[in-house]
Motif scaffolding. Structure first.
Motif, PDB file in Angstrom:
ATOM      1  N   CYS A 196      -6.894  -1.148   0.543  1.00  0.00           N
ATOM      2  CA  CYS A 196      -6.030  -1.549   1.652  1.00  0.00           C
ATOM      3  C   CYS A 196      -6.862  -1.820   2.904  1.00  0.00           C
ATOM      4  CB  CYS A 196      -5.005  -0.446   1.932  1.00  0.00           C
ATOM      5  SG  CYS A 196      -4.029  -0.746   3.407  1.00  0.00           S
TER       6      CYS A 196
ATOM      7  N   CYS B 114      -5.576   0.951   5.919  1.00  0.00           N
ATOM      8  CA  CYS B 114      -5.852   2.389   5.896  1.00  0.00           C
ATOM      9  C   CYS B 114      -7.014   2.766   4.972  1.00  0.00           C
ATOM     10  CB  CYS B 114      -4.602   3.173   5.525  1.00  0.00           C
ATOM     11  SG  CYS B 114      -4.145   3.001   3.806  1.00  0.00           S
TER      12      CYS B 114
ATOM     13  N   CYS C 269       0.177   3.336   3.567  1.00  0.00           N
ATOM     14  CA  CYS C 269       0.607   2.882   4.896  1.00  0.00           C
ATOM     15  C   CYS C 269       1.709   1.821   4.842  1.00  0.00           C
ATOM     16  CB  CYS C 269      -0.586   2.362   5.698  1.00  0.00           C
ATOM     17  SG  CYS C 269      -1.203   0.782   5.106  1.00  0.00           S
TER      18      CYS C 269
ATOM     19  N   CYS D  16       0.850  -1.193   0.000  1.00  0.00           N
ATOM     20  CA  CYS D  16       0.000   0.000   0.000  1.00  0.00           C
ATOM     21  C   CYS D  16       0.885   1.243   0.000  1.00  0.00           C
ATOM     22  CB  CYS D  16      -0.907  -0.013   1.227  1.00  0.00           C
ATOM     23  SG  CYS D  16      -1.738   1.565   1.491  1.00  0.00           S
TER      24      CYS D  16
HETATM   25 ZN    ZN Z   1      -2.746   1.186   3.530  1.00  0.00          ZN
END
Ligand code: ZN
Ligand code: ZN
Length: 297
Positions: free
Chosen positions: A289, A292, A278, A275
């Motif tokens: 994701c 996040c 994050c 991701c």
């Molecule tokens: Zn993320």
């Protein structure tokens, strides 16, 4: 026995320094203009022709052992577009990848072939293949030629200086990603470290007794003492002898990555992408994701 890392996506192991440096480089004013100009610049074509015309071409017939080694490393890293392979007479322990559009050329110095064990050489080959897999080759070529471009006055403008600095910085950062690919190709940390140790300059007569763990202690001590200074040097100086860049820092960063557990996770079959928000590993079929909530394209 080495594992083939099927469906390996390079974003899962790319170093965050590399990604951030490339993102800020791409956002600089004039970057696309310079990229297109360099790509169409005759000097680069000459350079490629000269390279192919001066070095030894490695094929299945001319040098099967080395040819197979490159092919095996590519298979391990799940790379299907292979470079042309050349060797060049030089006793530097090194290799380089260059290219023009989709044609990439891997040049391995004879010193690397003669002075390395098989796993160490696989590490070096994997490092170069890592540059290809992450799409670094074009920017390496740019980093190599931009100084010449500035001094030749074919393309002038103050905007070139930040691009030159940005390229030099990214170029050094991209080594960390390529080192991870090298380790994934050879799958032997001690060999990766001893390859870097040899590049750092240990004399040949001590090759058999040199201990990569002692070298690592040097790396830890160095980063502890000079880490901050190093960061500002590599960020702000564009012209340095980068032919064997920052071996100590590279060893340090590579071991840090292994200690984070990410290397083992990849060997254990963890696949996916990372991701960008994050940093969490996300399975390839997910479009969001789970940590996040960022949506992927
Ligand atoms: Zn993320
Ligand atoms: Zn490299």
């Amino acid at each position: 026995m080495k594992q083939k890392l099927i469906n390996l996506d390079s974003t899962i192991y790319e170093h965050s320094f590399d990604k951030t440096a490339l993102e800020s480089l791409r956002s600089l004013d004039g970057f696309d203009t310079v990229t297109n100009f360099i790509l169409n610049w005759t000097t680069i074509k000459w350079h490629i022709v000269q390279l192919c015309g001066s070095n030894f071409y490695v094929t299945k017939e001319s040098c099967p052992e080395l040819y197979n080694m490159v092919h095996e490393a590519a298979e391990t890293l799940d790379i299907d577009r292979l470079p042309k392979i050349y060797t060049q007479w030089s006793y530097n322990i090194n290799a380089m990848t260059t290219g023009y559009k989709n044609d990439t050329i891997l040049t391995i110095y004879s010193g690397a072939v003669d002075l390395m064990t098989d796993p160490e050489l696989t590490y070096i080959i994997g490092h170069e293949l890592g540059h290809i897999k992450s799409g670094h080759v074009l920017y390496h070529v740019m980093a190599q030629f931009i100084t010449q471009l500035i001094s030749s006055t074919v393309l002038t403008g103050k905007f070139l200086i930040p691009i030159q600095l940005g390229l030099a910085y990214w170029n050094r950062m991209s080594e960390f990603t390529a080192d991870r690919a090298g380790l994934l190709a050879c799958q032997d940390l001690d060999s990766a470290l001893s390859a870097i140790m040899k590049m750092a300059g240990i004399p040949k007569r001590y090759f058999s007794t040199a201990d990569p763990h002692v070298f690592l202690e040097q790396a830890n001590e160095f980063m502890h003492q000079y880490g901050d200074t190093v960061n500002s040097i590599i960020r702000n100086i564009s012209i340095l002898d980068d032919s064997h860049p920052w071996t100590i820092m590279r060893a340090y960063e590579l071991v840090k990555w292994v200690e984070s557990g990410e290397y083992q996770a990849i060997l254990d079959g963890h696949r996916g992408k990372r991701c960008p928000t994050c940093g969490h590993f996300v399975a390839l079929d997910q479009d969001k994701c789970p940590i996040c909530g960022r949506k992927f394209d």
